[in-house]
Enzyme design. Structure first.
Site, PDB file in Angstrom:
ATOM      1  N   LYS A   7      19.180  53.317   0.160  1.00  0.00           N
ATOM      2  CA  LYS A   7      19.725  53.300  -1.295  1.00  0.00           C
ATOM      3  C   LYS A   7      21.178  53.653  -1.403  1.00  0.00           C
ATOM      4  O   LYS A   7      21.978  52.987  -0.999  1.00  0.00           O
ATOM      5  CB  LYS A   7      18.767  54.039  -2.255  1.00  0.00           C
ATOM      6  CG  LYS A   7      17.482  53.503  -2.446  1.00  0.00           C
ATOM      7  CD  LYS A   7      16.525  54.013  -3.588  1.00  0.00           C
ATOM      8  CE  LYS A   7      15.163  53.689  -3.340  1.00  0.00           C
ATOM      9  NZ  LYS A   7      14.999  52.361  -3.912  1.00  0.00           N
TER      10      LYS A   7
ATOM     11  N   TYR B 126       5.511  58.221  -1.750  1.00  0.00           N
ATOM     12  CA  TYR B 126       5.692  56.708  -1.076  1.00  0.00           C
ATOM     13  C   TYR B 126       6.676  56.782  -0.071  1.00  0.00           C
ATOM     14  O   TYR B 126       7.704  57.366  -0.197  1.00  0.00           O
ATOM     15  CB  TYR B 126       6.460  56.234  -2.376  1.00  0.00           C
ATOM     16  CG  TYR B 126       7.054  54.713  -2.067  1.00  0.00           C
ATOM     17  CD1 TYR B 126       6.149  53.843  -1.808  1.00  0.00           C
ATOM     18  CD2 TYR B 126       8.340  54.387  -2.297  1.00  0.00           C
ATOM     19  CE1 TYR B 126       6.454  52.453  -1.509  1.00  0.00           C
ATOM     20  CE2 TYR B 126       8.645  53.031  -1.756  1.00  0.00           C
ATOM     21  CZ  TYR B 126       7.818  52.236  -1.443  1.00  0.00           C
ATOM     22  OH  TYR B 126       8.349  50.921  -1.036  1.00  0.00           O
TER      23      TYR B 126
ATOM     24  N   ASP C 115      11.312  62.490   3.594  1.00  0.00           N
ATOM     25  CA  ASP C 115      11.707  60.849   3.047  1.00  0.00           C
ATOM     26  C   ASP C 115      12.667  61.082   1.981  1.00  0.00           C
ATOM     27  O   ASP C 115      12.421  61.569   1.008  1.00  0.00           O
ATOM     28  CB  ASP C 115      10.590  60.408   2.583  1.00  0.00           C
ATOM     29  CG  ASP C 115      10.562  58.752   2.090  1.00  0.00           C
ATOM     30  OD1 ASP C 115      11.976  58.616   1.951  1.00  0.00           O
ATOM     31  OD2 ASP C 115       9.870  58.060   2.116  1.00  0.00           O
TER      32      ASP C 115
END
Length: 431
Positions: free
Chosen positions: A264, A141, A236
């Protein structure tokens, strides 16, 4: 109760959501839960139900909700201004902290979301390499851009390296710019990179893909082959950054990429993300160094805003303290081991996969090394157990337990009791 209609506040809000929001939600979770507040490792909905929270806002609340030091820092900044569209001291200090923490980081560029960070990381790699194609790994993702939404969760599997769009509205040309390899298959990835090395602008992967740890030697092998051909390697780390270690997954696994993306945790629960990496690649954000032809334009209204920056700085200050990661890992390990014991006791064909700060149960006895193995798991069993956990006051996503510093031994005990009870309700699965 809502006197006008005899409905609960939650029912009224859910109905309002369905009037004004597509599918009645923000695109993240179903509309049947409306959260009012969070404290530590718990959240409470508008009807007053308390949940142990393993969702953690999809991961940012690593310290727990409303951590007092983060809250104090934010409340001190807000009266001084919330965004300036200019450098501010807190953003600069946060960039310094990132450079100090991460092995790959020589320069930092701030953005507001993980999607932006991944999109610009791929773009700056292409600018540096002067090649158009990106290689990614099936099931990985990388945000909501056209390139990121290739072979994330394909319903129809294609032969590698063909990319499968995960959404309508993506131009056909985008799929020609993305090559796809199987995660944890080093030989297949090496062969693809070698065959297409002169076309590749970069290789992007999650060093820990969703819930799947890298096989021994996999990250090292990808690092070696990309370095051999001078192809920028992007980790990532929107999820893993500052979660597995203060230096991220690159420190935890001991493999240094050329670029990484962060989000995050680094924003302390506020809208902030970042790209960090080698100075010569990041130079493409500096017109003075690369000239007009090499300059990569990037502008963001809230990039590096002081509220998110102070929240991130306060979060990192807590994470640097001795024992912080040991505590999170101990909590996660207790849950993982307890769930494994419960599965054995119940005779259920399932396994706990991941790392202590981030894991879940996958209902299959087959080793899970890549995305395709997850497709052969029993999704109905997982949905059944998740529903029982929710009814027992445990909030998690469809997959993933995010562990925080705020989760307690009592939370662990309650979760394991609820998990064992949920397994007992699985039809035909008692050993």
């Amino acid at each position: 109760m809502d006197g006008a209609a005899g409905k609960t506040e939650e029912q009224t809000l859910v109905e309002a959501a369905h009037r004004v929001l597509p599918a009645g939600n923000f695109g993240n979770l179903p509309s049947d839960i409306v959260i009012r507040e969070g404290r530590g490792g718990h959240v409470r909905d508008v009807s007053g139900r308390d949940y142990i929270d393993y969702l953690l806002g999809s991961g940012p609340m690593f310290l727990g909700h409303a951590h007092p030091e983060v809250t104090e820092a934010v409340l001190a900044q807000i009266p001084r201004g919330t965004t300036f569209f200019a450098n501010n001291e807190h953003g600069i200090r946060l960039a310094e902290a990132i450079v100090e923490a991460l092995p790959c980081a020589e320069r930092v560029r701030f953005l507001s979301s993980g999607t932006e960070a991944d999109m610009y990381a791929m773009r700056v790699a292409r600018a540096f390499r002067k090649r158009d194609r990106i290689l990614k790994f099936e099931g990985g993702y990388h945000g909501m851009s056209d390139w990121g939404l290739m072979s994330l969760a394909p319903k129809h599997l294609a032969n590698f390296p063909q990319a499968v769009p995960d959404s309508p509205g993506i131009p056909r040309s985008a799929r020609e710019e993305v090559l796809v390899a199987p995660f944890n298959d080093l030989e297949a990835a090496r062969a693809l990179i070698a065959a297409h090395h002169d076309e590749l602008g970069g290789v992007i992967l999650e060093p820990f893909q969703r819930l799947i740890p890298p096989a021994p030697g996999f990250l090292e092998g990808i690092r070696e082959i990309t370095a051999q051909y001078g192809i920028p390697l992007i980790f990532d780390e929107v999820v893993t950054g500052f979660r597995f270690a203060y230096g991220g997954a690159q420190s935890y696994y001991g493999v240094t990429p050329d670029l990484c993306t962060l989000g995050k945790i680094v924003g302390g629960g506020f809208a902030l993300s970042a790209i960090a990496g080698r100075a010569d690649i990041m130079a493409h954000f500096d017109r003075g160094l690369v000239g007009d032809d090499g300059f990569l334009m990037q502008v963001g209204t809230l990039s590096g805003n002081p509220v998110a920056a102070v929240a991130g700085l306060a979060t990192l200050e807590v994470l640097k303290r001795p024992g912080t990661y040991e505590q999170v890992f101990a909590t996660g390990r207790a849950l993982m081991q307890g769930m494994e014991a419960a599965l054995r006791k119940a005779g259920v064909a399932a396994q706990v996969i991941g790392e202590p700060p981030l894991f879940d149960v996958v209902f299959t006895a087959e080793p899970v090394r890549d995305y395709r193995a997850t497709l052969r798991a029993d999704a109905a069993a997982q949905k059944h157990v998740n529903a029982h956990l929710r009814a027992a006051g445990i909030l998690k996503g469809e997959s993933k337990y995010y562990i925080s510093l705020a989760h307690t031994e009592a939370d662990v005990r309650h979760t394991l009791d609820a998990f064992e009870a949920a397994l007992a309700t699985l039809p035909g699965r008692r050993g």
